[in-house]
Design an enzyme around this catalytic site. Sequence first.
Site, PDB file in Angstrom:
ATOM      1  N   ARG A  60      -9.221  -3.833 -11.818  1.00 53.66           N
ATOM      2  CA  ARG A  60      -8.515  -4.533 -12.897  1.00 53.66           C
ATOM      3  C   ARG A  60      -8.989  -4.171 -14.299  1.00 53.66           C
ATOM      4  O   ARG A  60      -8.311  -4.517 -15.270  1.00 53.66           O
ATOM      5  CB  ARG A  60      -8.616  -6.044 -12.675  1.00 53.66           C
ATOM      6  CG  ARG A  60      -8.053  -6.515 -11.340  1.00 53.66           C
ATOM      7  CD  ARG A  60      -6.607  -6.084 -11.134  1.00 53.66           C
ATOM      8  NE  ARG A  60      -6.061  -6.598  -9.875  1.00 53.66           N
ATOM      9  CZ  ARG A  60      -4.799  -6.480  -9.504  1.00 53.66           C
ATOM     10  NH1 ARG A  60      -3.928  -5.850 -10.273  1.00 53.66           N
ATOM     11  NH2 ARG A  60      -4.376  -6.959  -8.355  1.00 53.66           N
TER      12      ARG A  60
ATOM     13  N   ARG B  27      -8.814 -11.568  -2.349  1.00 49.86           N
ATOM     14  CA  ARG B  27      -9.012 -12.658  -1.394  1.00 49.86           C
ATOM     15  C   ARG B  27     -10.455 -13.036  -1.178  1.00 49.86           C
ATOM     16  O   ARG B  27     -10.754 -14.004  -0.513  1.00 49.86           O
ATOM     17  CB  ARG B  27      -8.405 -12.247  -0.044  1.00 49.86           C
ATOM     18  CG  ARG B  27      -6.931 -11.992  -0.114  1.00 49.86           C
ATOM     19  CD  ARG B  27      -6.483 -11.069   0.999  1.00 49.86           C
ATOM     20  NE  ARG B  27      -6.972  -9.701   0.759  1.00 49.86           N
ATOM     21  CZ  ARG B  27      -6.749  -8.675   1.557  1.00 49.86           C
ATOM     22  NH1 ARG B  27      -6.077  -8.847   2.667  1.00 49.86           N
ATOM     23  NH2 ARG B  27      -7.218  -7.467   1.260  1.00 49.86           N
TER      24      ARG B  27
HETATM   25  C1  LIG Z   1      -2.793  -1.128 -10.266  1.00 57.65           C
HETATM   26  C2  LIG Z   1      -2.451  -2.048  -9.103  1.00 57.65           C
HETATM   27  C3  LIG Z   1      -1.143  -2.122  -8.655  1.00 57.65           C
HETATM   28  C4  LIG Z   1      -0.810  -2.978  -7.583  1.00 57.65           C
HETATM   29  N1  LIG Z   1       0.483  -3.070  -7.164  1.00 57.65           N
HETATM   30  C5  LIG Z   1       0.816  -3.909  -6.161  1.00 57.65           C
HETATM   31  C6  LIG Z   1       2.169  -4.039  -5.707  1.00 57.65           C
HETATM   32  O1  LIG Z   1       3.065  -3.387  -6.213  1.00 57.65           O
HETATM   33  N2  LIG Z   1       2.443  -4.923  -4.720  1.00 57.65           N
HETATM   34  C7  LIG Z   1       1.453  -5.657  -4.104  1.00 57.65           C
HETATM   35  O2  LIG Z   1       1.748  -6.438  -3.189  1.00 57.65           O
HETATM   36  N3  LIG Z   1       0.173  -5.552  -4.501  1.00 57.65           N
HETATM   37  C8  LIG Z   1      -0.174  -4.699  -5.500  1.00 57.65           C
HETATM   38  N4  LIG Z   1      -1.483  -4.620  -5.907  1.00 57.65           N
HETATM   39  C9  LIG Z   1      -2.487  -5.454  -5.249  1.00 57.65           C
HETATM   40  C10 LIG Z   1      -3.357  -4.634  -4.278  1.00 57.65           C
HETATM   41  O3  LIG Z   1      -2.579  -4.063  -3.237  1.00 57.65           O
HETATM   42  C11 LIG Z   1      -4.433  -5.529  -3.663  1.00 57.65           C
HETATM   43  O4  LIG Z   1      -3.818  -6.579  -2.939  1.00 57.65           O
HETATM   44  C12 LIG Z   1      -5.341  -6.155  -4.706  1.00 57.65           C
HETATM   45  O5  LIG Z   1      -5.758  -5.177  -5.619  1.00 57.65           O
HETATM   46  C13 LIG Z   1      -6.542  -6.800  -4.031  1.00 57.65           C
HETATM   47  O6  LIG Z   1      -7.344  -5.759  -3.539  1.00 57.65           O
HETATM   48  P1  LIG Z   1      -8.259  -5.949  -2.254  1.00 57.65           P
HETATM   49  O7  LIG Z   1      -7.441  -6.337  -1.078  1.00 57.65           O
HETATM   50  O8  LIG Z   1      -9.053  -4.680  -2.128  1.00 57.65           O
HETATM   51  O9  LIG Z   1      -9.219  -7.132  -2.755  1.00 57.65           O
HETATM   52  P2  LIG Z   1      -9.845  -8.351  -1.961  1.00 57.65           P
HETATM   53  O10 LIG Z   1      -8.792  -9.199  -1.367  1.00 57.65           O
HETATM   54  O11 LIG Z   1     -10.834  -8.977  -2.901  1.00 57.65           O
HETATM   55  O12 LIG Z   1     -10.614  -7.687  -0.818  1.00 57.65           O
HETATM   56  C14 LIG Z   1     -11.786  -6.884  -1.048  1.00 57.65           C
HETATM   57  C15 LIG Z   1     -11.966  -6.005   0.155  1.00 57.65           C
HETATM   58  O13 LIG Z   1     -12.216  -6.836   1.283  1.00 57.65           O
HETATM   59  C16 LIG Z   1     -11.590  -6.275   2.426  1.00 57.65           C
HETATM   60  N5  LIG Z   1     -10.600  -7.238   2.947  1.00 57.65           N
HETATM   61  C17 LIG Z   1     -10.256  -8.419   2.382  1.00 57.65           C
HETATM   62  N6  LIG Z   1      -9.374  -9.064   3.161  1.00 57.65           N
HETATM   63  C18 LIG Z   1      -9.147  -8.250   4.224  1.00 57.65           C
HETATM   64  C19 LIG Z   1      -8.337  -8.344   5.385  1.00 57.65           C
HETATM   65  N7  LIG Z   1      -7.576  -9.395   5.629  1.00 57.65           N
HETATM   66  N8  LIG Z   1      -8.362  -7.324   6.247  1.00 57.65           N
HETATM   67  C20 LIG Z   1      -9.129  -6.252   6.043  1.00 57.65           C
HETATM   68  N9  LIG Z   1      -9.926  -6.089   4.979  1.00 57.65           N
HETATM   69  C21 LIG Z   1      -9.945  -7.077   4.088  1.00 57.65           C
HETATM   70  C22 LIG Z   1     -10.947  -4.962   1.989  1.00 57.65           C
HETATM   71  O14 LIG Z   1     -11.868  -3.921   2.166  1.00 57.65           O
HETATM   72  C23 LIG Z   1     -10.737  -5.167   0.523  1.00 57.65           C
HETATM   73  O15 LIG Z   1     -10.676  -3.969  -0.216  1.00 57.65           O
HETATM   74  C24 LIG Z   1      -1.832  -3.763  -6.953  1.00 57.65           C
HETATM   75  C25 LIG Z   1      -3.151  -3.662  -7.419  1.00 57.65           C
HETATM   76  C26 LIG Z   1      -3.468  -2.824  -8.477  1.00 57.65           C
HETATM   77  C27 LIG Z   1      -4.897  -2.773  -8.957  1.00 57.65           C
END
Ligand SMILES: Cc1cc2nc3c(=O)[nH]c(=O)nc-3n(C[C@H](O)[C@H](O)[C@H](O)COP(=O)(O)OP(=O)(O)OC[C@H]3O[C@@H](n4cnc5c(N)ncnc54)[C@H](O)[C@@H]3O)c2cc1C
Length: 285
Positions: free
Chosen positions: A206, A89
């Site tokens: 990724r 996001r």
């Molecule tokens: C191997 C793998 C398997 C996965 N399997 C699934 C699955 O089965 N189902 C599924 O739904 N998703 C799945 N995902 C997606 C995963 O749960 C995350 O949504 C995705 O990797 C984005 O990560 P992120 O939220 O850290 O990244 P970003 O959205 O880029 O956010 C980066 C960081 O910003 C902070 N942040 C951003 N927005 C918020 C917020 N609103 N509140 C608090 N902190 C925030 C957090 O610290 C976050 O780590 C998978 C991902 C991977 C890599």
Amino acid sequence: MPALEEVLYDALPVLDHGFVRVIDYMGDDGAVVQAARVSYGRGTRRVSEDRGLIKYLMRHRHTTPFEMCEIKYHVKLPIFVARQWIRHRTANVNEYSARYSILDKEFYVPAPQHLAAQATSNRQGRGDLVEGAAAQRVLDLLREDAERAYANYAELLNEDEGGARKDPSWPGLARELARMNLSLNFYTQWYWKTDLHNLMHFLSLRADVHAQYEIRAYADAMLDTLRRWVPMIYEAFLEYRMNASTISATGLKVIQRMLAGEQVDQAASGLSAREWRELMAVLGR
Ligand SMILES: Cc1cc2nc3c(=O)[nH]c(=O)nc-3n(C[C@H](O)[C@H](O)[C@H](O)COP(=O)(O)OP(=O)(O)OC[C@H]3O[C@@H](n4cnc5c(N)ncnc54)[C@H](O)[C@@H]3O)c2cc1C
């Protein structure tokens, strides 16, 4: 950065019809160092010391200096990959509009070496290769379904290349509706802009072996653009993030007991079977 300029605007091929290309960027290794020095005051300025500072920032998760750099990519990717990607996001995204424009007849079909059965050890991944006649059948089904979906899409649109009605007896369906039967392997495109901190977060998830091959292929191409853009940060990123590991408190105690000469097995470790396997993999055992 000369190395990044060499590939600026170049479509770096990914999968069968996709690409990643760098459109624009701001900052370099020096911009991160400069920002960090604002917080640490006047300091050292030699390249070796810049490298040391970058490693320190990466090691200690002092992340805000990395937000001083930004990069913008143009990406062409299958819709199912885009669905995983969009979960990140913290980027700015502008996607090709299939309400406004007609999608090209381009869909992803995996190369034979990426056709695999459901993994038995891991519910999320791939297992053994699917080969021979079974592989051929899979490829035929994937192609036939996409071909049929696109042919029906074209019929629903009822437009020739110049935008005139192919069948004059009806107006055709709106683009925003005609697209809905296309399969997830059709390609979409977007501009994706993010800062260096969030790019590394994206890549750490990724370009990891646990990510699905198709999105990993994009992350690998982007890793190379990271190397060209910010070589010192790239080095530190590989050292402290990509090729590093986080050990739990219990895992650390296990290592300490092993170093003290104790024979520790899973039952005596305090770790679950899965965590134990993961720790042993990290330790190369
Ligand atoms: C191997 C793998 C398997 C996965 N399997 C699934 C699955 O089965 N189902 C599924 O739904 N998703 C799945 N995902 C997606 C995963 O749960 C995350 O949504 C995705 O990797 C984005 O990560 P992120 O939220 O850290 O990244 P970003 O959205 O880029 O956010 C980066 C960081 O910003 C902070 N942040 C951003 N927005 C918020 C917020 N609103 N509140 C608090 N902190 C925030 C957090 O610290 C976050 O780590 C998978 C991902 C991977 C890599």
